[in-house]
Design an enzyme around this catalytic site. Structure first.
Site, mmCIF file in Angstrom:
data_model
loop_
_atom_site.group_PDB
_atom_site.id
_atom_site.type_symbol
_atom_site.label_atom_id
_atom_site.label_comp_id
_atom_site.label_asym_id
_atom_site.label_seq_id
_atom_site.Cartn_x
_atom_site.Cartn_y
_atom_site.Cartn_z
ATOM 1 N N GLY A 25 0.254 -1.614 -0.213
ATOM 2 C CA GLY A 25 0.080 0.202 -0.314
ATOM 3 C C GLY A 25 1.044 1.883 -0.088
ATOM 4 N N GLU A 50 3.726 4.865 6.268
ATOM 5 C CA GLU A 50 2.267 3.544 5.707
ATOM 6 C C GLU A 50 1.536 4.199 4.740
ATOM 7 O OE1 GLU A 50 1.196 0.840 5.000
ATOM 8 O OE2 GLU A 50 0.366 0.127 7.045
ATOM 9 N N ASP A 51 0.131 3.237 3.892
ATOM 10 C CA ASP A 51 -0.802 3.999 3.634
ATOM 11 C C ASP A 51 -1.227 4.780 4.661
ATOM 12 O OD1 ASP A 51 -1.599 1.287 4.791
ATOM 13 O OD2 ASP A 51 -1.968 1.064 2.631
ATOM 14 N N ASP A 100 -4.807 2.928 11.344
ATOM 15 C CA ASP A 100 -6.531 2.674 10.826
ATOM 16 C C ASP A 100 -6.414 1.688 12.494
ATOM 17 O OD1 ASP A 100 -8.950 2.234 10.135
ATOM 18 O OD2 ASP A 100 -8.991 0.504 9.546
ATOM 19 N N LYS A 122 -6.881 7.416 10.411
ATOM 20 C CA LYS A 122 -8.021 7.289 10.302
ATOM 21 C C LYS A 122 -8.502 6.633 12.168
ATOM 22 C CE LYS A 122 -10.774 4.044 7.884
ATOM 23 N NZ LYS A 122 -10.885 3.018 6.777
ATOM 24 N N PHE A 171 -14.607 3.008 4.472
ATOM 25 C CA PHE A 171 -13.221 2.377 3.719
ATOM 26 C C PHE A 171 -13.224 2.682 2.646
ATOM 27 C CE2 PHE A 171 -11.233 -1.472 1.548
ATOM 28 C CZ PHE A 171 -10.953 -1.831 2.304
ATOM 29 N N VAL A 172 -11.874 3.576 1.981
ATOM 30 C CA VAL A 172 -10.869 4.120 1.312
ATOM 31 C C VAL A 172 -10.225 3.262 0.444
ATOM 32 C CG1 VAL A 172 -10.879 6.099 2.964
ATOM 33 C CG2 VAL A 172 -9.363 4.867 2.759
ATOM 34 N N ASP A 185 -5.974 -0.321 -1.269
ATOM 35 C CA ASP A 185 -6.964 -2.238 -1.963
ATOM 36 C C ASP A 185 -8.068 -2.276 -1.210
ATOM 37 O OD1 ASP A 185 -5.862 -3.178 -0.153
ATOM 38 O OD2 ASP A 185 -6.529 -4.770 -1.118
ATOM 39 N N ARG A 243 -5.729 -0.094 -6.184
ATOM 40 C CA ARG A 243 -4.277 0.407 -5.697
ATOM 41 C C ARG A 243 -3.733 1.711 -6.709
ATOM 42 N NH1 ARG A 243 -2.616 -2.175 -1.432
ATOM 43 N NH2 ARG A 243 -2.800 -4.803 -1.911
HETATM 44 P P1 IMP Z 1 -4.257 -0.935 10.416
HETATM 45 O O1 IMP Z 1 -5.840 -1.374 10.933
HETATM 46 O O2 IMP Z 1 -3.774 0.064 11.214
HETATM 47 O O3 IMP Z 1 -3.738 -2.234 11.456
HETATM 48 O O4 IMP Z 1 -4.374 -1.134 9.455
HETATM 49 C C1 IMP Z 1 -3.551 -2.420 8.550
HETATM 50 C C2 IMP Z 1 -3.782 -1.938 7.263
HETATM 51 O O5 IMP Z 1 -5.455 -2.203 6.642
HETATM 52 C C3 IMP Z 1 -3.246 -0.880 6.118
HETATM 53 O O6 IMP Z 1 -1.898 -1.045 5.999
HETATM 54 C C4 IMP Z 1 -3.981 -1.284 5.309
HETATM 55 O O7 IMP Z 1 -3.068 -2.030 4.216
HETATM 56 C C5 IMP Z 1 -5.875 -1.574 5.494
HETATM 57 N N1 IMP Z 1 -6.484 -0.882 6.219
HETATM 58 C C6 IMP Z 1 -6.912 0.037 7.035
HETATM 59 N N2 IMP Z 1 -8.272 0.380 6.314
HETATM 60 C C7 IMP Z 1 -8.046 0.342 5.073
HETATM 61 C C8 IMP Z 1 -9.096 1.389 4.716
HETATM 62 O O8 IMP Z 1 -9.959 2.217 4.317
HETATM 63 N N3 IMP Z 1 -8.875 1.358 3.209
HETATM 64 C C9 IMP Z 1 -8.128 -0.070 2.572
HETATM 65 N N4 IMP Z 1 -7.416 -0.832 3.095
HETATM 66 C C10 IMP Z 1 -6.972 -0.470 4.604
HETATM 67 MG MG MG Z 2 -1.135 -1.981 4.329
#
Ligand code: IMP
Ligand code: MG
Length: 177
Positions: free
Chosen positions: A43, A97-98, A101, A129, A150-151, A157, A163
């Site tokens: 990402g 990081e992308d 979340d 987020k 959800f983006v 992706d 992507r």
């Molecule tokens: P975490 O919940 O912070 O561990 O996020 C882990 C991964 O979930 C991120 O690096 C993204 O790849 C994916 N992710 C979280 N939220 C989104 C979203 O809204 N769209 C797409 N991928 C997401």
């Molecule tokens: Mg990711």
């Protein structure tokens, strides 16, 4: 605009401009010792490419790919799918990081990089987020804060698609059904 996208949240122009600002901040903050940028696959790729062009100090880059252990996501354990190429002992690391979340991924990667001997680990994330956060972790540098939707696009992706979109947008609900 793509047919599966409901609305654009962050345009390509906005991302380009924000990357210039972030590049300047990083140049200033790391003037005395440049970091290794560690991009989390897949990402972070478009964001890392745009951001690094705006950093003028002598950085190095590397990539890591991690995935959550099935069924134990809430523990924050991650499995290394692709590890770093070189030692990061005593290095300053900037994770790219992308999106942050729940924070589970970056929190776990941060721990891992300290275990590998990094002397400092910071995070730059295209998106934040905050409404979904479960781990007490924050990126030091954030491109944009997004609502709890959800983006996709600019690296993000849904089932490995979207992507390549040059913007960050919200998927139409019918795409989930
Ligand atoms: P975490 O919940 O912070 O561990 O996020 C882990 C991964 O979930 C991120 O690096 C993204 O790849 C994916 N992710 C979280 N939220 C989104 C979203 O809204 N769209 C797409 N991928 C997401
Ligand atoms: Mg990711």
């Amino acid at each position: 605009m793509h047919k599966d996208i409901k609305k654009i949240l962050v345009s390509e122009e906005q991302i380009i401009e924000r990357c210039k600002e972030l590049g300047k901040e990083i140049d200033k903050d790391y003037a005395d010792e440049a970091p290794i940028l560690v991009g989390l696959l897949k990402g972070s790729v478009p964001f890392m490419a745009q951001l690094m062009k705006n950093i003028t100090i002598d950085i190095e880059i590397d990539f890591m790919d991690v995935s959550s252990y099935a069924g134990t996501e809430t523990t924050g354990d991650v499995k290394i799918v692709k590890d770093l190429d070189r030692s990061i002992k005593e290095k300053r690391i900037l994770i790219v990081e992308d999106i942050v979340d729940t924070g589970i991924t970056v929190a776990a990667v941060k721990d891992l990089l300290f275990q590998k001997g990094a002397k400092e680990v910071k995070i730059v994330s295209l998106l934040n987020k905050p409404e979904r956060r479960e781990k007490a972790v924050e990126a030091e540098y954030v491109g944009f804060t997004v609502p709890n939707e959800f983006v996709v696009g600019y690296g993000l992706d849904f089932n490995q698609k979207y992507r390549n979109l040059p913007f960050v947008g919200v998927l139409k609900e019918e795409m989930y059904q």
